[in-house]
Scaffold this motif. Structure first.
Motif, PDB file in Angstrom:
ATOM      1  N   HIS A 228       0.825  -1.210   0.000  1.00  0.00           N
ATOM      2  CA  HIS A 228       0.000   0.000   0.000  1.00  0.00           C
ATOM      3  C   HIS A 228       0.859   1.261   0.000  1.00  0.00           C
ATOM      4  N   ARG A 231       2.031   1.772  -3.580  1.00  0.00           N
ATOM      5  CA  ARG A 231       0.962   2.278  -4.444  1.00  0.00           C
ATOM      6  C   ARG A 231       0.740   3.772  -4.188  1.00  0.00           C
ATOM      7  N   GLN A 258      -6.267  -2.156   4.628  1.00  0.00           N
ATOM      8  CA  GLN A 258      -5.429  -0.982   4.791  1.00  0.00           C
ATOM      9  C   GLN A 258      -4.523  -1.165   5.991  1.00  0.00           C
TER      10      GLN A 258
END
Length: 657
Positions: A228, A231, A258
């Motif tokens: 994450h 990204r 998350q």
């Protein structure tokens, strides 16, 4: 003289190597004494290096004679063997491993020094090639030092990277070195990905994430946070979210959850399973795992720190992940680890240490022991002491860290601890400053429960010590406690704060119910036990008051409220007619730091009832110096004395005129 312990052990004098004896025991003895913070006893050295020798003392003397030939010169004897103790004089000398450990504890680390010390670590493994057969205690010590120094090495490399421009070649090289030492540290991976994104090297970043994913999955570790982070970096720097062709990681295959944001509210701790060093016992399972489970459960009940669940800790231990590596993988602030041993005559010894995960700095270490006549009883007693010490040491470390920061940059957690630092000064101006920091913590995070308890305590002090209008202060103490209870009714501090406020409102039975709730939620909550003693000492069960005050002191022997615990005991002793004991405890309470004027008054009355009138009058004079005009009305206004204690105070007052 220079002692080198990275790589094969070596001694240099004036820059020239000194030939070391071929004996492994001599080299091991050199390393152990060089790393020791204090002199070692001969008996300890014999246990460390010899399994079952015919003449351990004789063999130790032989090793010391060989070591003396290496260390001593005609001008200076560096090997000090006096009586039963043995040590190396390191004045005007250096030990590379000690230099590393000292550096990570310093606040300011110049880049050149960081680089030089990191290079020392890379000369080789600590005591490389030194294996002492049939010496399990020494092997365990070497393993512990290697883990500690590896964590320190990672800390140095992290600081070295922080001193460099983030996208330069030197920064990438520093990150490669950091990841080589700490391959599962998320922060290192994120810094590497950030550097690659800044350089526009998105394919290299994709490949790095894919390699990290394979490595983390092989160890059963969660790599979702790294994916994450990458990204987000790609989106910020290029607007691209699709991974390069050929990379293993894709948007579809990346974990969807998350990552959990690092909490700014509580310090975090991981508790490793305890190693059972009892001869003939498996290293894992049994008493050691039971002790770790108990400590984790009790710490979690305190609610003052974030505790990693035991399933994670036991899984890491099964993979032989050491405490320092576990701390950095889990990104916790502290790691607790230890070992236990059942010795002769049914005695249990438990050794525990608390380490700061980022710096490998040992914050606290202690050995506890008890008789195993009743296994569950001694485990309960030792577990209580361990948990309370860990919680107190973390609280102290966090307070000290917060006090050094600029007030405008504090998080909610730091503002709370800055408030605690002022609160336990028991001074009017400090109390006001504490209130401001607690209010700031509440503004920064309204869901953070603990600052409400701090606010309630500042209002309690205002009412109890007469610093503000009493009725308004009591109302505010109650309101703040109620706010904390709404924020977290499982926090023992919320029930403690409400109990104190209710006591101020003269609602004793309700107050006792809340205080009992506090200690039921967490039997290790020392302030809950103290306040039960405080209330019962004045008008309840005097014997119970003594027991609760003693329990509070046992749980927190260096508590800032120690003076109040002692004074509560003195009040209870007065009600039992044990005046001389009460006078002793009264004097001890006054001698503690931050003892306020009411504590001096308790000591004064206790001395008067014990027939020590001259000392009581001297205490009365000291009260007037501290707070001119302080009188009986101030004392009566503060406390809720029962009829029997009120009569005793009247009698003491008449004695003093």
């Amino acid at each position: 003289m220079e002692i080198r312990l990275f790589g094969p052990p070596a001694v240099l004098r004036g820059g020239r190597a000194v030939a070391l004896p071929p004996s492994r025991k001599v080299r091991a003895l050199l390393a152990y004494l060089a790393m020791s913070a204090r002199p070692a006893t001969r008996s300890h050295l014999c246990e460390l290096l010899w399994d079952v020798p015919n003449d351990p003392r004789g063999e130790l003397r032989w090793c010391l004679s060989k070591l003396r030939a290496v260390l001593d010169t005609p001008e200076r004897a560096r090997l000090r063997a006096q009586g039963d103790s043995v040590a190396i004089d390191l004045d005007e000398g250096s030990v590379d491993a000690l230099e590393i450990l000292r550096c990570v504890q310093q606040d300011v680390r110049p880049p050149a020094r960081l680089e030089a010390l990191a290079a020392l670590c890379e000369r080789g493994e600590f005591l490389e090639g030194l294996d002492v057969p049939r010496s399990p205690a020494f092997s365990g010590w070497v393993l512990a030092q290697r883990r500690r120094l590896r964590a320190a090495h990672a800390c140095l490399l992290e600081q070295r990277f922080a001193s460099l421009p983030p996208a330069g070649h030197d920064a990438l090289a520093a990150l490669d070195r950091w990841l080589a030492v700490a391959p599962f540290e998320r922060a290192a991976h994120e810094r590497m990905l950030e550097a690659l994104a800044l350089r526009g090297q998105f394919r290299e970043g994709d490949e790095h994430v894919a390699a990290a994913a394979r490595r983390f999955e092989a160890e059963g570790q969660d790599w979702g946070a790294i994916a994450h982070a990458w990204r987000a970096l790609k989106s910020r720097h290029s607007g691209a979210l699709t991974l390069a062709p050929g990379a293993i990681l894709t948007t579809a295959s990346a974990p969807t959850e998350q990552p959990t944001a690092t909490s700014t509210r509580r310090a975090s701790i991981a508790v490793m399973p305890f190693i059972d060093r009892t001869p003939g016992t498996a290293l894992r399972g049994g008493l050691g795992d039971g002790m770790a489970h108990d400590v984790i459960t009790r710490l979690a009940k305190l609610r003052s720190v974030f505790v990693i669940a035991e399933g994670t800790m036991f899984a890491l231990s099964e993979r032989h992940v050491d405490s320092e590596d576990a701390g950095r993988r889990l990104e916790v602030d502290y790691v607790a680890s230890g070992w236990l041993r059942r010795g002769p005559e049914a005695k249990l010894s438990v050794n525990v240490q608390l380490t700061q995960a980022r710096s490998a700095h040992v914050v606290w270490a202690e050995e506890f022991s008890g008789a195993l006549d009743d296994t569950f009883s001694v485990l309960d007693e030792i577990g209580n002491r361990i948990v309370s010490e860990i919680a107190n040491q973390i609280e102290t470390a966090e307070r000290n860290r917060a006090i050094l920061k600029n007030p405008s940059s504090l998080t909610a957690w730091e503002s709370h601890h800055r408030g605690l630092w002022h609160m336990v000064r028991f001074h009017r101006e400090h109390n006001e400053q504490a209130r401001q920091f607690f209010e700031a913590a509440v503004r920064l995070d309204p869901t953070f429960a603990r600052p409400h308890a701090g606010l309630s305590f500042t209002h309690f002090q205002d009412a109890f010590l007469g610093w503000r209008e009493r009725a308004a202060a009591i109302e505010q103490a109650y309101a703040a406690a109620a706010e904390e209870l709404m924020a977290d009714d499982h926090d023992p501090a919320s029930h403690w704060a409400l109990g104190r406020a209710l006591w101020l409102m003269d609602r004793k039975e309700e107050a006792l119910r809340e205080l009992h709730s506090a200690v039921d939620l967490s039997p290790n909550f020392a302030l809950g036990h103290y306040t039960l003693g405080f209330v019962n000492a004045q008008s309840g069960d005097a014997e119970l008051a003594i027991a609760e005050a003693d329990q509070a002191r046992a749980l927190s022997p260096m508590d800032p409220m120690l003076f109040a615990m002692m004074a509560s005991r003195a009040l209870a002793l007065l009600r039992l007619g044990r005046y001389e004991e009460a006078a002793e405890w009264g004097e001890r309470s006054v001698a503690r730091p931050n003892a306020h004027v009411h504590i001096r008054a308790i000591a004064m009355f206790s001395l008067a009832l014990a027939g020590r009138t001259a000392e009581a009058r001297a205490m009365a004079a000291s009260i007037q110096r501290v707070q001119p005009g302080y009188g009986r009305e101030d004392f009566d206004h503060a406390f809720r004395l029962g009829a029997d204690l009120q009569a005793l105070v009247d009698k003491a007052a008449r004695t003093l005129g």
